[in-house]
Scaffold this motif. Structure first.
Motif, PDB file in Angstrom:
ATOM      1  N   UNK A  33       0.833  -1.208   0.000  1.00 43.57           N
ATOM      2  CA  UNK A  33       0.000   0.000   0.000  1.00 43.57           C
ATOM      3  C   UNK A  33       0.869   1.259   0.000  1.00 43.57           C
ATOM      4  N   UNK A  34       1.975   1.219   0.732  1.00 49.62           N
ATOM      5  CA  UNK A  34       2.900   2.352   0.747  1.00 49.62           C
ATOM      6  C   UNK A  34       3.477   2.623  -0.640  1.00 49.62           C
ATOM      7  N   UNK A  35       3.542   1.573  -1.470  1.00 47.26           N
ATOM      8  CA  UNK A  35       4.047   1.727  -2.844  1.00 47.26           C
ATOM      9  C   UNK A  35       2.946   2.128  -3.824  1.00 47.26           C
ATOM     10  N   UNK A  36       1.728   2.326  -3.319  1.00 46.91           N
ATOM     11  CA  UNK A  36       0.641   2.765  -4.180  1.00 46.91           C
ATOM     12  C   UNK A  36      -0.292   1.680  -4.652  1.00 46.91           C
ATOM     13  N   UNK A  37      -0.117   0.444  -4.188  1.00 42.75           N
ATOM     14  CA  UNK A  37      -1.002  -0.636  -4.595  1.00 42.75           C
ATOM     15  C   UNK A  37      -2.361  -0.506  -3.899  1.00 42.75           C
ATOM     16  N   UNK A  38      -3.446  -0.805  -4.626  1.00 44.50           N
ATOM     17  CA  UNK A  38      -4.778  -0.793  -4.058  1.00 44.50           C
ATOM     18  C   UNK A  38      -5.121  -2.123  -3.410  1.00 44.50           C
ATOM     19  N   UNK A  39      -6.225  -2.147  -2.681  1.00 46.02           N
ATOM     20  CA  UNK A  39      -6.564  -3.352  -1.934  1.00 46.02           C
ATOM     21  C   UNK A  39      -6.848  -4.548  -2.847  1.00 46.02           C
ATOM     22  N   UNK A  40      -7.390  -4.316  -4.037  1.00 42.53           N
ATOM     23  CA  UNK A  40      -7.652  -5.426  -4.963  1.00 42.53           C
ATOM     24  C   UNK A  40      -6.329  -6.054  -5.404  1.00 42.53           C
ATOM     25  N   UNK A  41      -5.341  -5.222  -5.728  1.00 43.45           N
ATOM     26  CA  UNK A  41      -4.019  -5.729  -6.106  1.00 43.45           C
ATOM     27  C   UNK A  41      -3.381  -6.509  -4.961  1.00 43.45           C
ATOM     28  N   UNK A  42      -3.542  -6.017  -3.758  1.00 45.68           N
ATOM     29  CA  UNK A  42      -2.963  -6.682  -2.582  1.00 45.68           C
ATOM     30  C   UNK A  42      -3.594  -8.062  -2.395  1.00 45.68           C
ATOM     31  N   UNK A  43      -4.911  -8.126  -2.466  1.00 46.46           N
ATOM     32  CA  UNK A  43      -5.600  -9.398  -2.291  1.00 46.46           C
ATOM     33  C   UNK A  43      -5.249 -10.390  -3.401  1.00 46.46           C
ATOM     34  N   UNK A  44      -5.164  -9.903  -4.632  1.00 49.67           N
ATOM     35  CA  UNK A  44      -4.808 -10.763  -5.757  1.00 49.67           C
ATOM     36  C   UNK A  44      -3.408 -11.346  -5.586  1.00 49.67           C
ATOM     37  N   UNK A  45      -2.513 -10.559  -5.000  1.00 55.34           N
ATOM     38  CA  UNK A  45      -1.140 -11.023  -4.791  1.00 55.34           C
ATOM     39  C   UNK A  45      -1.085 -12.161  -3.774  1.00 55.34           C
ATOM     40  N   UNK A  46      -1.797 -12.009  -2.671  1.00 52.98           N
ATOM     41  CA  UNK A  46      -1.664 -12.981  -1.580  1.00 52.98           C
ATOM     42  C   UNK A  46      -2.631 -14.168  -1.696  1.00 52.98           C
ATOM     43  N   UNK A  47      -3.669 -14.044  -2.502  1.00 48.43           N
ATOM     44  CA  UNK A  47      -4.599 -15.160  -2.729  1.00 48.43           C
ATOM     45  C   UNK A  47      -4.707 -15.426  -4.231  1.00 48.43           C
ATOM     46  N   UNK A  48      -3.627 -15.912  -4.869  1.00 52.36           N
ATOM     47  CA  UNK A  48      -3.639 -16.103  -6.325  1.00 52.36           C
ATOM     48  C   UNK A  48      -4.737 -17.068  -6.763  1.00 52.36           C
ATOM     49  N   UNK A  49      -5.497 -16.642  -7.758  1.00 55.10           N
ATOM     50  CA  UNK A  49      -6.575 -17.474  -8.284  1.00 55.10           C
ATOM     51  C   UNK A  49      -7.930 -17.190  -7.665  1.00 55.10           C
ATOM     52  N   UNK A  50      -7.965 -16.490  -6.537  1.00 54.05           N
ATOM     53  CA  UNK A  50      -9.245 -16.130  -5.921  1.00 54.05           C
ATOM     54  C   UNK A  50      -9.852 -14.944  -6.660  1.00 54.05           C
TER      55      UNK A  50
END
Length: 370
Positions: A347-364
């Motif tokens: 988030x500090x790098x400008x990523x939004x919550x959708x990007x964050x969730x997609x990163x940590x739960x791949x395929x969801x």
């Protein structure tokens, strides 16, 4: 991308008369007596359609006597009793819970409180609208100073986790506990304007896999790479796979702990001398340690016995020092799913919550439940 909600998710929805998703949270086990208080307090049966009877003093003392319940000295019918605050003479049985806080034992909560016998004492269960629950969970699970996008990601993960647990335990007396065994829930005192904002901004959003809510596990810090669900939790799930994480560069991900031979012997019930790591996962988390006497111990069991707050993760090295051992590690928690400090870094790098969730739960996938 949002997709149509599965029938399975629709079955989770609350009765249309309430128009709100609720959860049942076990908040406290007490002795044979508990005090309930709140403005406009009333009591009734443990039912969504219950009629509530006002208590003039706004205080109820519930006692267990000969296996039965009493409210202010009067016996009540049934094996449980439900309390609601904020009642008035004009309210009917269909009024929505959560408008007025209620204090039950040592916790102040929104929604209703159910008291029921449990073993030799009483159990308190909070029946609370999901979104109110989440505002308190966020304040308990993640620092409220974290970036809003990280808080939003945590809100979606916590909502998804709660709904999956509700589905899993739908017919039980309660769906989740309030400790670290499920999600930490501290009631009204853990709410914050920023947690409310994050919950409201993601209202009704859940993560799904094949149109069912995922098991959205999360942890404080992975130390640089998350762990698979299989290795961390014995849950072989396609969306819980190891991914790289920026938290490994943060000071918060590093830890060390020294323990004496006597402390380790007391915890393990065996001599500590000769301890060494003999097996690791692909992400280098410890799966087995061997002692000098030839005995061995599973990594998860080692951490449980030595203490989760001292052995903060299984990503560690162990070194023999004078009269004991030094553990040096990275991360805090089981390492599967959303990394909270990693979410902050993204988030500090400008990523939004959708990007964050997609990163940590791949395929969801993200879906709008309500």
């Amino acid at each position: 991308m949002l997709r149509p909600v599965a029938l399975l998710l629709l079955l989770l929805a609350a009765p249309r008369s309430l128009a709100v998703e609720t959860l049942r949270i076990a908040i406290e086990d007490t002795g044979g007596e508990v005090r309930i208080s709140g403005r406009g307090l009333g009591f009734g049966a443990d039912s969504e359609e219950a009629t509530f009877v006002a208590i003039p003093s706004d205080v109820a003392v519930v006692r267990r006597k000969a296996g039965k319940l009493e409210v202010n000295g009067a016996p009540v019918l049934g094996d449980s009793v439900r309390f609601r605050a904020g009642l008035s003479s004009t309210e009917d049985a269909g009024s929505s819970p959560g408008e007025q806080p209620i204090k039950a034992g040592g916790t102040q909560v929104r929604g209703d409180v159910v008291v029921r016998p449990l073993r030799e004492g009483l159990q308190l269960i909070n029946v609370i609208p999901l979104e109110d629950y989440l505002a308190a969970v966020l304040g308990s699970e993640m620092p409220v100073s974290f970036p809003l996008e990280a808080l939003k990601a945590q809100a979606v993960a916590a909502r998804t986790y709660a709904l999956q647990k509700k589905l899993e335990s739908y017919s039980n007396a309660f769906h989740l506990g309030s400790s670290v065994l499920h999600q930490v829930y501290g009631g009204v005192n853990r709410e914050d304007p920023r947690t409310r904002t994050a919950v409201d901004a993601t209202r009704g959003l859940v993560l799904t896999y094949e149109l069912a809510p995922i098991e959205a596990y999360f942890h404080a810090s992975c130390g640089g790479r998350t762990e698979s669900g299989q290795d961390a939790l014995h849950r072989d799930l396609p969306y819980l796979q190891p991914v790289d994480c920026p938290c490994g560069r943060l000071p918060a991900s590093r830890w060390s702990a020294s323990m004496s031979d006597a402390e380790i012997k007391s915890a393990l019930k065996r001599p500590a001398q000769g301890m060494k790591v003999t097996a690791r996962t692909s992400t280098r988390r410890v799966t087995r340690v061997t002692m000098g006497d030839g005995s061995s111990l599973d990594g998860v069991e080692l951490r449980r016995r030595l203490g989760y707050t001292r052995l903060k993760s299984l990503d560690f090295e162990v070194e023999r020092v004078e009269h004991g051992y030094m553990f040096t590690g990275r991360g805090y928690g089981h390492g599967a799913g959303l990394c909270q400090w990693g979410a902050k870094a993204l988030a500090d790098k400008g990523k939004g919550y959708v990007d964050i969730l997609t990163h940590y739960y791949p395929g969801a996938e993200l879906q709008q439940l309500y």
